[in-house]
Motif scaffolding. Structure first.
Motif, PDB file in Angstrom:
ATOM      1  N   GLY A  27       5.173   1.729  -3.606  1.00 31.27           N
ATOM      2  CA  GLY A  27       5.366   1.862  -2.163  1.00 31.27           C
ATOM      3  C   GLY A  27       5.566   0.535  -1.461  1.00 31.27           C
ATOM      4  O   GLY A  27       4.939   0.279  -0.442  1.00 31.27           O
ATOM      5  N   VAL A  53       4.937   4.464   2.533  1.00 26.86           N
ATOM      6  CA  VAL A  53       4.133   3.867   1.463  1.00 26.86           C
ATOM      7  C   VAL A  53       3.409   4.958   0.672  1.00 26.86           C
ATOM      8  O   VAL A  53       3.379   4.935  -0.570  1.00 26.86           O
ATOM      9  CB  VAL A  53       3.106   2.871   2.038  1.00 26.86           C
ATOM     10  N   TYR A  54       2.861   5.930   1.367  1.00 26.46           N
ATOM     11  CA  TYR A  54       2.081   6.985   0.712  1.00 26.46           C
ATOM     12  C   TYR A  54       2.918   7.783  -0.277  1.00 26.46           C
ATOM     13  O   TYR A  54       2.479   8.058  -1.396  1.00 26.46           O
ATOM     14  CB  TYR A  54       1.485   7.912   1.775  1.00 26.46           C
ATOM     15  N   ALA A  60       3.805   5.440  -3.354  1.00 23.37           N
ATOM     16  CA  ALA A  60       2.776   4.581  -3.951  1.00 23.37           C
ATOM     17  C   ALA A  60       2.554   4.861  -5.430  1.00 23.37           C
ATOM     18  O   ALA A  60       2.422   3.931  -6.238  1.00 23.37           O
ATOM     19  CB  ALA A  60       1.466   4.731  -3.184  1.00 23.37           C
ATOM     20  N   SER A  74       3.285   4.119   7.107  1.00 19.56           N
ATOM     21  CA  SER A  74       2.175   4.746   6.388  1.00 19.56           C
ATOM     22  C   SER A  74       2.681   5.863   5.489  1.00 19.56           C
ATOM     23  O   SER A  74       2.300   5.969   4.313  1.00 19.56           O
ATOM     24  CB  SER A  74       1.149   5.310   7.383  1.00 19.56           C
ATOM     25  N   PRO A  92      -2.379   3.354   2.563  1.00 17.17           N
ATOM     26  CA  PRO A  92      -1.139   3.398   3.346  1.00 17.17           C
ATOM     27  C   PRO A  92      -1.388   3.379   4.849  1.00 17.17           C
ATOM     28  O   PRO A  92      -0.608   2.787   5.606  1.00 17.17           O
ATOM     29  CB  PRO A  92      -0.511   4.728   2.907  1.00 17.17           C
TER      30      PRO A  92
END
Length: 253
Positions: free
Chosen positions: A79, A70-71, A74, A67, A172
């Motif tokens: 991401g 990806v955040y 992104a 999470s 995410p």
């Protein structure tokens, strides 16, 4: 030829180079946390393989780490943090093939460096690798990895779809949660990789490439199916009305 040349030029722009660096950093952080969590549980619980609490700990670490990874990337690279996600996005036409190759290189290098750092800083502790039990076939393991990666990439598509609004923080989180759930579902069977670079990095540093094809073939097939279904079957792009197309062409779009 001109199209290929333009794509190659686009893949080495400053923006593209920042994307590759973002993918390297995010994949490094994710693999560091995921592999490190597995090493920690095995260090604290010698019988971790038969202790369900260790599986929960590893799944939670995977969910949180993915999470965050990806955040933080992104808005720069999308991401992806995963060659299978990049492949699925390429299938859907969201990233060019040259850029996808550079994404793969960045992600794989980030994974390898994370495992090398863990190996060095833990004074030669064994780097855990993904494996399948003796009673399970490679074909069955590849299908399992493919189904899980399908769920992951389909979630990525849904979270990043601008038609659903901005990804924000919930996107995410959703991606991390589905990855954690898949680790819980498949931990004792395949390890719940869903990420070829994760499996390759740990295998390279851990010194075992047994059944490595499972962690490439399954995820790549699952990712491609997810990309095709989401983009062309479930949520196809709506055709632009003729009136709007004419207006757009008139102003030079």
């Amino acid at each position: 030829m001109a199209s290929l040349k333009s794509r190659l030029e686009h893949s080495v722009t400053p923006t593209a180079l920042r994307s590759y660096l973002a993918e390297f950093i995010s994949t490094f952080l994710f693999v560091f946390a995921a592999v490190g969590a597995t090493m920690s549980t095995r260090k604290m619980m010698p019988d971790a393989a038969s202790d369900s609490s260790s599986l929960v700990a590893i799944a939670v670490a995977n969910a949180f780490a993915l999470s965050v990874a990806v955040y933080i990337a992104a808005s720069i690279s999308g991401g992806h943090v995963n060659p299978a996600v990049t492949f699925g996005m390429a299938i859907g036409g969201h990233i060019s093939i040259p850029m996808a190759i550079f994404y793969w290189i960045s992600q794989t290098f980030g994974s390898v460096m994370a495992c090398v750092l863990l190996r060095v800083t833990t004074v030669g502790q064994h780097i855990p690798t993904h494996s399948i039990p003796h009673e399970m076939t490679g074909f069955g393991a590849a299908i399992l990895e493919g189904v899980m990666t399908f769920a992951l990439v389909y979630t990525v598509y849904a979270a990043a779809d601008p038609r659903r609004g901005s990804m924000g923080a919930i996107g995410p989180l959703a991606i991390g949660l589905v990855a954690g759930a898949n680790v819980l579902a498949s931990g004792p069977f395949t390890g719940g990789s869903m990420n070829p670079s994760y499996s390759f990095g740990s295998a390279l540093v851990g010194g075992s490439f047994k059944n490595q094809a499972v962690y490439w073939i399954g995820p790549l097939i699952g990712a491609s199916i997810a990309g095709i279904l989401y983009e062309h079957v479930i949520f196809p792009a709506e055709p632009e009305p003729d009136s709007l197309r004419g207006i757009a062409h008139g102003v030079g779009f």
